[in-house]
Design a protein around this motif. Structure first.
Motif, PDB file in Angstrom:
ATOM      1  N   LEU A  63     -13.452  -4.886  -2.750  1.00 14.23           N
ATOM      2  CA  LEU A  63     -12.034  -4.525  -2.734  1.00 14.23           C
ATOM      3  C   LEU A  63     -11.824  -3.083  -3.197  1.00 14.23           C
ATOM      4  CD1 LEU A  63     -10.365  -7.786  -4.116  1.00 14.23           C
ATOM      5  CD2 LEU A  63     -10.524  -7.022  -1.737  1.00 14.23           C
ATOM      6  N   ILE A  64     -12.601  -2.663  -4.185  1.00 11.82           N
ATOM      7  CA  ILE A  64     -12.496  -1.276  -4.631  1.00 11.82           C
ATOM      8  C   ILE A  64     -12.947  -0.326  -3.525  1.00 11.82           C
ATOM      9  CG2 ILE A  64     -13.492   0.413  -6.198  1.00 11.82           C
ATOM     10  CD1 ILE A  64     -11.373  -1.158  -7.533  1.00 11.82           C
ATOM     11  N   ALA A  65     -14.005  -0.701  -2.823  1.00  7.72           N
ATOM     12  CA  ALA A  65     -14.461   0.136  -1.710  1.00  7.72           C
ATOM     13  C   ALA A  65     -13.417   0.184  -0.606  1.00  7.72           C
ATOM     14  CB  ALA A  65     -15.790  -0.399  -1.168  1.00  7.72           C
ATOM     15  N   ALA A  66     -12.750  -0.937  -0.338  1.00  2.00           N
ATOM     16  CA  ALA A  66     -11.708  -0.969   0.682  1.00  2.00           C
ATOM     17  C   ALA A  66     -10.460  -0.210   0.249  1.00  2.00           C
ATOM     18  CB  ALA A  66     -11.350  -2.421   1.020  1.00  2.00           C
ATOM     19  N   ASP A  67     -10.298  -0.016  -1.035  1.00  3.98           N
ATOM     20  CA  ASP A  67      -9.186   0.800  -1.551  1.00  3.98           C
ATOM     21  C   ASP A  67      -9.543   2.284  -1.535  1.00  3.98           C
ATOM     22  OD1 ASP A  67      -6.577   0.856  -3.366  1.00  3.98           O
ATOM     23  OD2 ASP A  67      -8.058   2.184  -4.270  1.00  3.98           O
ATOM     24  N   PHE A  68     -10.722   2.618  -2.012  1.00  4.66           N
ATOM     25  CA  PHE A  68     -11.280   3.971  -1.995  1.00  4.66           C
ATOM     26  C   PHE A  68     -10.329   5.003  -2.604  1.00  4.66           C
ATOM     27  CE2 PHE A  68     -13.350   7.720   0.061  1.00  4.66           C
ATOM     28  CZ  PHE A  68     -14.614   7.483  -0.426  1.00  4.66           C
ATOM     29  N   GLY A  69      -9.614   4.585  -3.665  1.00  4.38           N
ATOM     30  CA  GLY A  69      -8.759   5.519  -4.373  1.00  4.38           C
ATOM     31  C   GLY A  69      -7.423   5.780  -3.729  1.00  4.38           C
ATOM     32  N   THR A  70      -7.145   5.172  -2.574  1.00  4.49           N
ATOM     33  CA  THR A  70      -5.909   5.475  -1.862  1.00  4.49           C
ATOM     34  C   THR A  70      -4.675   4.934  -2.573  1.00  4.49           C
ATOM     35  OG1 THR A  70      -6.294   3.523  -0.478  1.00  4.49           O
ATOM     36  CG2 THR A  70      -7.016   5.640   0.394  1.00  4.49           C
ATOM     37  N   LEU A  72      -3.977   4.990  -5.828  1.00  7.32           N
ATOM     38  CA  LEU A  72      -3.525   5.976  -6.808  1.00  7.32           C
ATOM     39  C   LEU A  72      -2.899   7.185  -6.129  1.00  7.32           C
ATOM     40  CD1 LEU A  72      -6.274   6.039  -9.576  1.00  7.32           C
ATOM     41  CD2 LEU A  72      -3.878   5.481  -9.868  1.00  7.32           C
ATOM     42  N   THR A  73      -3.548   7.718  -5.115  1.00  4.07           N
ATOM     43  CA  THR A  73      -2.993   8.898  -4.451  1.00  4.07           C
ATOM     44  C   THR A  73      -1.707   8.549  -3.699  1.00  4.07           C
ATOM     45  OG1 THR A  73      -4.489   8.492  -2.591  1.00  4.07           O
ATOM     46  CG2 THR A  73      -5.206  10.063  -4.264  1.00  4.07           C
ATOM     47  N   PHE A  74      -1.615   7.338  -3.180  1.00  2.98           N
ATOM     48  CA  PHE A  74      -0.388   6.876  -2.522  1.00  2.98           C
ATOM     49  C   PHE A  74       0.767   6.858  -3.517  1.00  2.98           C
ATOM     50  CE2 PHE A  74       2.102   3.023  -1.050  1.00  2.98           C
ATOM     51  CZ  PHE A  74       2.726   3.655   0.006  1.00  2.98           C
ATOM     52  N   GLY A  75       0.520   6.316  -4.711  1.00  3.87           N
ATOM     53  CA  GLY A  75       1.565   6.285  -5.725  1.00  3.87           C
ATOM     54  C   GLY A  75       1.993   7.677  -6.157  1.00  3.87           C
ATOM     55  N   ALA A  76       1.031   8.586  -6.312  1.00  7.34           N
ATOM     56  CA  ALA A  76       1.372   9.950  -6.721  1.00  7.34           C
ATOM     57  C   ALA A  76       2.206  10.654  -5.651  1.00  7.34           C
ATOM     58  CB  ALA A  76       0.093  10.739  -6.998  1.00  7.34           C
ATOM     59  N   ARG A  77       1.869  10.464  -4.365  1.00  3.45           N
ATOM     60  CA  ARG A  77       2.630  11.107  -3.291  1.00  3.45           C
ATOM     61  C   ARG A  77       4.034  10.534  -3.187  1.00  3.45           C
ATOM     62  NH1 ARG A  77      -2.163  10.351  -0.420  1.00  3.45           N
ATOM     63  NH2 ARG A  77      -1.176   8.671   0.755  1.00  3.45           N
ATOM     64  N   LEU A  78       4.163   9.216  -3.362  1.00  3.87           N
ATOM     65  CA  LEU A  78       5.492   8.614  -3.320  1.00  3.87           C
ATOM     66  C   LEU A  78       6.359   9.136  -4.456  1.00  3.87           C
ATOM     67  CD1 LEU A  78       4.818   4.870  -2.446  1.00  3.87           C
ATOM     68  CD2 LEU A  78       5.835   6.601  -0.994  1.00  3.87           C
ATOM     69  N   GLY A  79       5.768   9.279  -5.663  1.00  2.92           N
ATOM     70  CA  GLY A  79       6.541   9.760  -6.803  1.00  2.92           C
ATOM     71  C   GLY A  79       6.980  11.201  -6.647  1.00  2.92           C
ATOM     72  N   ALA A  80       6.137  12.031  -6.011  1.00  2.00           N
ATOM     73  CA  ALA A  80       6.449  13.450  -5.888  1.00  2.00           C
ATOM     74  C   ALA A  80       7.242  13.770  -4.635  1.00  2.00           C
ATOM     75  CB  ALA A  80       5.156  14.273  -5.890  1.00  2.00           C
ATOM     76  N   GLY A  81       7.230  12.895  -3.619  1.00  2.00           N
ATOM     77  CA  GLY A  81       7.854  13.199  -2.341  1.00  2.00           C
ATOM     78  C   GLY A  81       9.300  12.776  -2.261  1.00  2.00           C
ATOM     79  N   ALA A  82       9.948  13.215  -1.196  1.00  2.00           N
ATOM     80  CA  ALA A  82      11.351  12.884  -0.952  1.00  2.00           C
ATOM     81  C   ALA A  82      11.460  11.478  -0.363  1.00  2.00           C
ATOM     82  CB  ALA A  82      11.962  13.908   0.000  1.00  2.00           C
ATOM     83  N   ALA A 134      -7.515  -6.913   0.890  1.00  2.00           N
ATOM     84  CA  ALA A 134      -7.438  -5.733   0.019  1.00  2.00           C
ATOM     85  C   ALA A 134      -6.054  -5.091   0.005  1.00  2.00           C
ATOM     86  CB  ALA A 134      -8.473  -4.701   0.471  1.00  2.00           C
ATOM     87  N   ALA A 135      -5.049  -5.753   0.566  1.00  2.00           N
ATOM     88  CA  ALA A 135      -3.698  -5.168   0.645  1.00  2.00           C
ATOM     89  C   ALA A 135      -2.970  -5.337  -0.685  1.00  2.00           C
ATOM     90  CB  ALA A 135      -2.915  -5.817   1.784  1.00  2.00           C
ATOM     91  N   ARG A 136      -3.449  -4.630  -1.706  1.00  2.00           N
ATOM     92  CA  ARG A 136      -2.873  -4.746  -3.052  1.00  2.00           C
ATOM     93  C   ARG A 136      -2.403  -3.383  -3.547  1.00  2.00           C
ATOM     94  NH1 ARG A 136      -7.329  -8.900  -5.802  1.00  2.00           N
ATOM     95  NH2 ARG A 136      -7.404 -10.353  -4.053  1.00  2.00           N
ATOM     96  N   PHE A 137      -1.795  -2.623  -2.650  1.00  2.00           N
ATOM     97  CA  PHE A 137      -1.406  -1.254  -2.973  1.00  2.00           C
ATOM     98  C   PHE A 137       0.105  -1.058  -2.950  1.00  2.00           C
ATOM     99  CE2 PHE A 137      -2.058  -1.685   1.566  1.00  2.00           C
ATOM    100  CZ  PHE A 137      -0.946  -1.079   2.118  1.00  2.00           C
ATOM    101  N   LEU A 138       0.879  -2.134  -2.964  1.00  2.00           N
ATOM    102  CA  LEU A 138       2.301  -2.038  -2.655  1.00  2.00           C
ATOM    103  C   LEU A 138       3.199  -1.894  -3.871  1.00  2.00           C
ATOM    104  CD1 LEU A 138       2.178  -4.799   0.074  1.00  2.00           C
ATOM    105  CD2 LEU A 138       2.449  -2.356   0.459  1.00  2.00           C
ATOM    106  N   ASP A 139       2.652  -2.008  -5.087  1.00  2.00           N
ATOM    107  CA  ASP A 139       3.493  -1.909  -6.271  1.00  2.00           C
ATOM    108  C   ASP A 139       4.232  -0.571  -6.338  1.00  2.00           C
ATOM    109  OD1 ASP A 139       2.840  -4.422  -7.069  1.00  2.00           O
ATOM    110  OD2 ASP A 139       1.441  -3.815  -8.645  1.00  2.00           O
TER     111      ASP A 139
END
Length: 493
Positions: A63-70, A72-82, A134-139
């Motif tokens: 699951l970590i390999a299927a996430d590959f850090g995306t 964390l970077t997804f959350g950072a982009r959402l927080g900084a973007g419009a 592995a779809a656990r990136f939605l928080d």
């Protein structure tokens, strides 16, 4: 609830309110996983529990390999973007996760012949449906859209499937393989429910393959680090499986389960921080002015102080109640797991500190250090396991894992200090250490028969007092008027 009013405090309520939303979902998720693990341990004994734990460990690495850090970077982009960029970012994330899921699933299928027969059906199912499992990136998406409480619904679906399915399998005395199949199925249900909810907030339209690969490349530093970090967290278990018997593996799995709980708590505490830290830094395209770094440090300092104070107090309490806790949770057959639990508790505190600092570095775009840190941790773990496990299988594996966490924290702390300055000040030391010292004093001075009650109570009360002091105190680096007071709901975390 996501806005700050009246006293100009920086970060207290916005973090606490949204942490509560995400923690509710993750708390249900963790409770269900732990309940199922305990049910299996009580019903099948150490050897079968060792194989069940090995299945969960291999699945976690996949699951970590299927996430590959995306994530964390997804959350950072959402927080900084419009707000208008959310659908674009989500589409890129969907494409990236499809590519990663298919690749990881293929690799897992190739590894199945190397694994025990009892866990192959479950891991085969996970491999085939890896993008969904592995779809656990939605928080983060729920968070920036003002719906942090939605995190609870996928967790409830997971809990019902996992606990109910495990109970049914044990009651009907299904084959051992069914237990790990239920665990994988519950993760697939979690992903399906989460994606259905996400579709109510933004369109579910995958971006092009090129955008998917670009998203993966942007997260490469975090991804390689997370993959190595996940492997590091399981090296001791894998080495113990190779160098010792199934019974020792079961004992170690029972005690080490508490470290996995600590790791999940670290993610729960720190995931809401990534968009907040991203807002502090601002868009990377606008450069990285010193003011953004100062605001980042001012945001990291109270979060790290509070989380460390709670973690240290919890570690002391876990050490105090380790023996009765293991006997109560897993039964008298698992008494040898108590020393492993004590070491696992200390590891959890180290991991939590490293995760907070890591979350602060992600919005800066400085993630290359993470690969070096994870590689150093893996090397430390492997070397220590080779030396210590032959001397004492259980404690040797546990001490090797602890040394690896020390190596990881050292690298992360050095990287943060270099990029943003010291994350803590000397004035923070009493707040960080106070709850742990109070808890240790109650443990040493109180009646031994009351330790299971008095020590956890002391840890909770002293950590709550530290939290109150930390949230009331304005960090010296904070400006008089904080431009990040997050009066817009989508920026809150």
């Amino acid at each position: 609830m996501n806005r700050l009013r009246g006293r100009g405090r920086t970060g207290g309520l916005r973090y606490g309110a949204n942490l509560l939303g995400q923690a509710a979902g993750r708390g249900v998720y963790l409770a269900a996983g732990f309940a199922a693990f305990v049910m299996v341990g009580h019903a099948v004994g150490p050897e079968a529990l060792g194989r069940y734990g090995l299945a969960l460990a291999v699945l976690a690495v996949a699951l970590i390999a299927a996430d590959f850090g995306t994530t964390l970077t997804f959350g950072a982009r959402l927080g900084a973007g419009a707000p208008e960029m959310r659908a674009v970012e989500f589409g890129r994330m969907i494409s990236a996760r499809l590519l990663l899921g298919v690749t990881t699933g293929a690799l897992l299928l190739g590894a199945l012949p190397l694994l025990p027969a009892e866990i192959r059906p479950a891991l085969g199912l996970a491999a085939v449906l890896m993008p969904l499992a592995a779809a656990r990136f939605l928080d983060s998406l729920f968070q920036v859209c003002g719906r942090p409480g939605w995190s609870v619904w996928p967790s409830l679906a997971n809990a019902a499937t996992l606990v109910g399915g495990t109970a049914l399998a044990l009651w009907l005395q299904w084959p051992e393989a069914a237990l790990s199949v239920v665990a994988v199925t519950s993760g697939i249900v979690y992903g399906a429910v989460g994606l259905v909810l996400a579709a109510r907030l933004v369109p579910v339209r995958p971006a092009s393959v090129a955008h998917g690969w670009a998203t993966i490349r942007a997260a490469a530093g975090v991804g390689v680090s997370n993959a190595l970090g996940s492997l590091n967290g399981r090296i001791s278990l894998i080495m113990l499986a190779a160098l010792a018997g199934a019974a020792e593996l079961g004992q170690f799995t029972a005690g080490f389960r508490f470290f996995e709980l600590g790791a999940a708590v670290a993610i729960t505490l720190c995931a809401p921080l990534v968009p907040v830290f991203g807002r502090a830094v601002g868009p990377l395209e606008a450069g990285r002015p010193r003011a953004g770094t100062d605001r980042l440090r001012a945001s990291v300092r109270p979060a790290l102080t509070l989380i460390l104070a709670t973690a240290i107090a919890g570690t002391v309490a876990a050490c105090a109640v380790a023996e009765p806790l293991v006997r109560f949770v897993f039964g008298p057959d698992f008494a040898a797991a108590a020393p492993v639990l004590r070491i696992a508790a200390a590891m959890s505190a180290l991991l939590i500190a490293a995760t907070v600092l890591f979350a602060g570095l992600v919005p800066l775009g400085r993630t290359g250090f993470a690969v070096r840190g994870s590689a150093a941790a893996c090397a430390t773990n492997l070397a220590a396991c080779a030396v210590l496990i032959p001397l004492d299988p259980l404690l040797g594996a546990a001490w090797a894992a602890l040394l690896a966490e020390v190596a990881m924290l050292a690298v992360v702390a050095h990287a943060f200090w270099r990029e943003a300055g010291p994350p803590l000040a000397l004035a923070d030391v009493p707040t960080v250490l106070g709850p742990g010292l109070v808890t240790a004093l109650v443990w040493a001075a109180g009646p031994a028969a009351l330790v299971p009650l008095t020590v956890p109570a002391a840890a909770g009360l002293s950590a709550a007092a530290a939290a109150w002091l930390c949230l009331r105190r304005r960090a010296p680096a904070d400006p008089p008027t904080d431009p990040l007071a997050l009066s817009i709901p989508e920026a809150s975390s």
